[in-house]
Design a protein around this motif. Structure first.
Motif, mmCIF file in Angstrom:
data_model
loop_
_atom_site.group_PDB
_atom_site.id
_atom_site.type_symbol
_atom_site.label_atom_id
_atom_site.label_comp_id
_atom_site.label_asym_id
_atom_site.label_seq_id
_atom_site.Cartn_x
_atom_site.Cartn_y
_atom_site.Cartn_z
ATOM 1 N N ASP A 184 10.720 17.116 -13.545
ATOM 2 C CA ASP A 184 9.346 17.377 -13.124
ATOM 3 C C ASP A 184 8.845 16.301 -12.171
ATOM 4 O OD1 ASP A 184 6.763 18.784 -13.296
ATOM 5 O OD2 ASP A 184 6.099 16.964 -14.342
ATOM 6 N N HIS A 185 9.224 15.065 -12.415
ATOM 7 C CA HIS A 185 8.718 13.964 -11.601
ATOM 8 C C HIS A 185 9.520 13.723 -10.326
ATOM 9 C CE1 HIS A 185 6.312 13.175 -15.137
ATOM 10 N NE2 HIS A 185 5.571 12.399 -14.377
ATOM 11 N N LEU A 186 10.731 14.232 -10.252
ATOM 12 C CA LEU A 186 11.540 14.015 -9.047
ATOM 13 C C LEU A 186 10.869 14.560 -7.792
ATOM 14 C CD1 LEU A 186 15.205 14.614 -10.202
ATOM 15 C CD2 LEU A 186 14.139 12.472 -9.503
ATOM 16 N N GLY A 187 10.252 15.713 -7.886
ATOM 17 C CA GLY A 187 9.597 16.297 -6.729
ATOM 18 C C GLY A 187 8.307 15.595 -6.336
ATOM 19 N N LYS A 188 7.804 14.750 -7.203
ATOM 20 C CA LYS A 188 6.531 14.073 -6.936
ATOM 21 C C LYS A 188 6.720 12.661 -6.411
ATOM 22 C CE LYS A 188 4.355 16.847 -10.464
ATOM 23 N NZ LYS A 188 3.870 16.901 -11.812
ATOM 24 N N LEU A 189 7.965 12.213 -6.309
ATOM 25 C CA LEU A 189 8.243 10.877 -5.817
ATOM 26 C C LEU A 189 8.194 10.855 -4.301
ATOM 27 C CD1 LEU A 189 11.298 9.872 -8.020
ATOM 28 C CD2 LEU A 189 8.967 9.063 -8.233
ATOM 29 N N THR A 190 7.740 9.759 -3.768
ATOM 30 C CA THR A 190 7.766 9.554 -2.331
ATOM 31 C C THR A 190 8.766 8.447 -2.039
ATOM 32 O OG1 THR A 190 5.437 10.160 -2.142
ATOM 33 C CG2 THR A 190 6.408 8.948 -0.306
ATOM 34 N N ILE A 191 9.816 8.798 -1.323
ATOM 35 C CA ILE A 191 10.829 7.818 -0.964
ATOM 36 C C ILE A 191 10.509 7.327 0.437
ATOM 37 C CG2 ILE A 191 13.297 7.388 -0.677
ATOM 38 C CD1 ILE A 191 12.468 8.239 -3.527
ATOM 39 N N ASN A 233 11.404 5.240 3.809
ATOM 40 C CA ASN A 233 12.514 4.786 4.613
ATOM 41 C C ASN A 233 12.212 3.356 5.050
ATOM 42 O OD1 ASN A 233 14.170 4.180 6.867
ATOM 43 N ND2 ASN A 233 14.526 6.361 7.182
ATOM 44 N N ARG A 234 13.027 2.411 4.623
ATOM 45 C CA ARG A 234 12.741 1.006 4.926
ATOM 46 C C ARG A 234 12.831 0.697 6.407
ATOM 47 N NH1 ARG A 234 15.330 -2.303 -0.148
ATOM 48 N NH2 ARG A 234 14.009 -1.302 -1.699
ATOM 49 N N THR A 235 13.695 1.384 7.122
ATOM 50 C CA THR A 235 13.780 1.171 8.568
ATOM 51 C C THR A 235 12.470 1.578 9.225
ATOM 52 O OG1 THR A 235 16.152 1.583 8.502
ATOM 53 C CG2 THR A 235 15.085 1.750 10.650
ATOM 54 N N ASP A 236 11.926 2.737 8.820
ATOM 55 C CA ASP A 236 10.641 3.178 9.362
ATOM 56 C C ASP A 236 9.529 2.206 8.985
ATOM 57 O OD1 ASP A 236 11.856 5.369 10.460
ATOM 58 O OD2 ASP A 236 11.182 6.775 8.908
ATOM 59 N N GLU A 237 9.572 1.679 7.775
ATOM 60 C CA GLU A 237 8.554 0.717 7.335
ATOM 61 C C GLU A 237 8.600 -0.538 8.205
ATOM 62 O OE1 GLU A 237 6.149 0.955 4.909
ATOM 63 O OE2 GLU A 237 6.728 3.056 4.753
ATOM 64 N N ARG A 238 9.810 -1.002 8.521
ATOM 65 C CA ARG A 238 9.937 -2.192 9.372
ATOM 66 C C ARG A 238 9.394 -1.912 10.772
ATOM 67 N NH1 ARG A 238 15.304 -2.271 7.675
ATOM 68 N NH2 ARG A 238 15.423 -3.230 5.645
ATOM 69 N N LYS A 239 9.674 -0.712 11.293
ATOM 70 C CA LYS A 239 9.165 -0.343 12.619
ATOM 71 C C LYS A 239 7.646 -0.282 12.614
ATOM 72 C CE LYS A 239 13.193 2.316 14.093
ATOM 73 N NZ LYS A 239 13.703 3.659 14.397
ATOM 74 N N ARG A 240 7.065 0.286 11.551
ATOM 75 C CA ARG A 240 5.594 0.345 11.449
ATOM 76 C C ARG A 240 4.996 -1.053 11.389
ATOM 77 N NH1 ARG A 240 6.503 4.412 7.515
ATOM 78 N NH2 ARG A 240 6.280 6.425 8.471
ATOM 79 N N LEU A 241 5.627 -1.925 10.608
ATOM 80 C CA LEU A 241 5.125 -3.294 10.494
ATOM 81 C C LEU A 241 5.197 -4.006 11.842
ATOM 82 C CD1 LEU A 241 4.016 -5.523 8.706
ATOM 83 C CD2 LEU A 241 6.374 -6.124 8.124
ATOM 84 N N ALA A 242 6.304 -3.820 12.562
ATOM 85 C CA ALA A 242 6.431 -4.438 13.883
ATOM 86 C C ALA A 242 5.356 -3.911 14.831
ATOM 87 C CB ALA A 242 7.829 -4.181 14.453
ATOM 88 N N MET A 243 5.104 -2.594 14.778
ATOM 89 C CA MET A 243 4.076 -2.005 15.635
ATOM 90 C C MET A 243 2.698 -2.555 15.268
ATOM 91 S SD MET A 243 3.215 -0.058 18.127
ATOM 92 C CE MET A 243 4.504 1.093 18.499
ATOM 93 N N LEU A 244 2.413 -2.660 13.983
ATOM 94 C CA LEU A 244 1.119 -3.211 13.564
ATOM 95 C C LEU A 244 0.966 -4.661 14.015
ATOM 96 C CD1 LEU A 244 0.745 -1.691 9.992
ATOM 97 C CD2 LEU A 244 -0.667 -1.202 11.988
ATOM 98 N N ASN A 245 2.056 -5.421 13.998
ATOM 99 C CA ASN A 245 1.995 -6.798 14.484
ATOM 100 C C ASN A 245 1.697 -6.844 15.978
ATOM 101 O OD1 ASN A 245 2.417 -8.046 12.022
ATOM 102 N ND2 ASN A 245 4.639 -8.012 12.234
#
Length: 93
Positions: free
Chosen positions: A31-38, A40-52
């Motif tokens: 039941d909880h597997l479909g509710k998890l948000t995974i 992507n660490r690469t995307d997170e790093r790109k977002r952080l770089a863009m925010l910087n």
């Protein structure tokens, strides 16, 4: 079949949650597997770089405005701020 190692405390917590929900442990996990948000660490790093970069741009604009208060061209400043706003919207997941 999925095998997962967990501590005794994690097992007991999972068992209690399943019992409280009136589900088997397998059903609770399914039941909880479909509710998890995974994320992507690469995307997170790109977002952080863009925010910087955006933060650096904001600091440059603020420094320019403070240095040239009497010559500050409103249209130019607003256009830079609009560009920054677009970049921030692009970062939204």
């Amino acid at each position: 079949m999925l095998r997962v190692r967990c501590s005794d405390d994690e097992w007991n917590d999972l068992k209690k949650q399943a019992d409280d929900a009136g589900l088997s442990m397998s059903a609770l996990v399914r039941d909880h597997l479909g509710k998890l948000t995974i994320r992507n660490r690469t995307d997170e790093r790109k977002r952080l770089a863009m925010l910087n970069r955006i933060n650096a741009n904001l600091n440059m604009i603020a420094r320019w405005v403070n240095t040239h208060k009497s010559r500050a061209e409103t249209v130019q400043i607003v256009s830079h701020l609009i560009a920054i706003q677009r970049n921030i919207k692009d970062l939204s997941p």
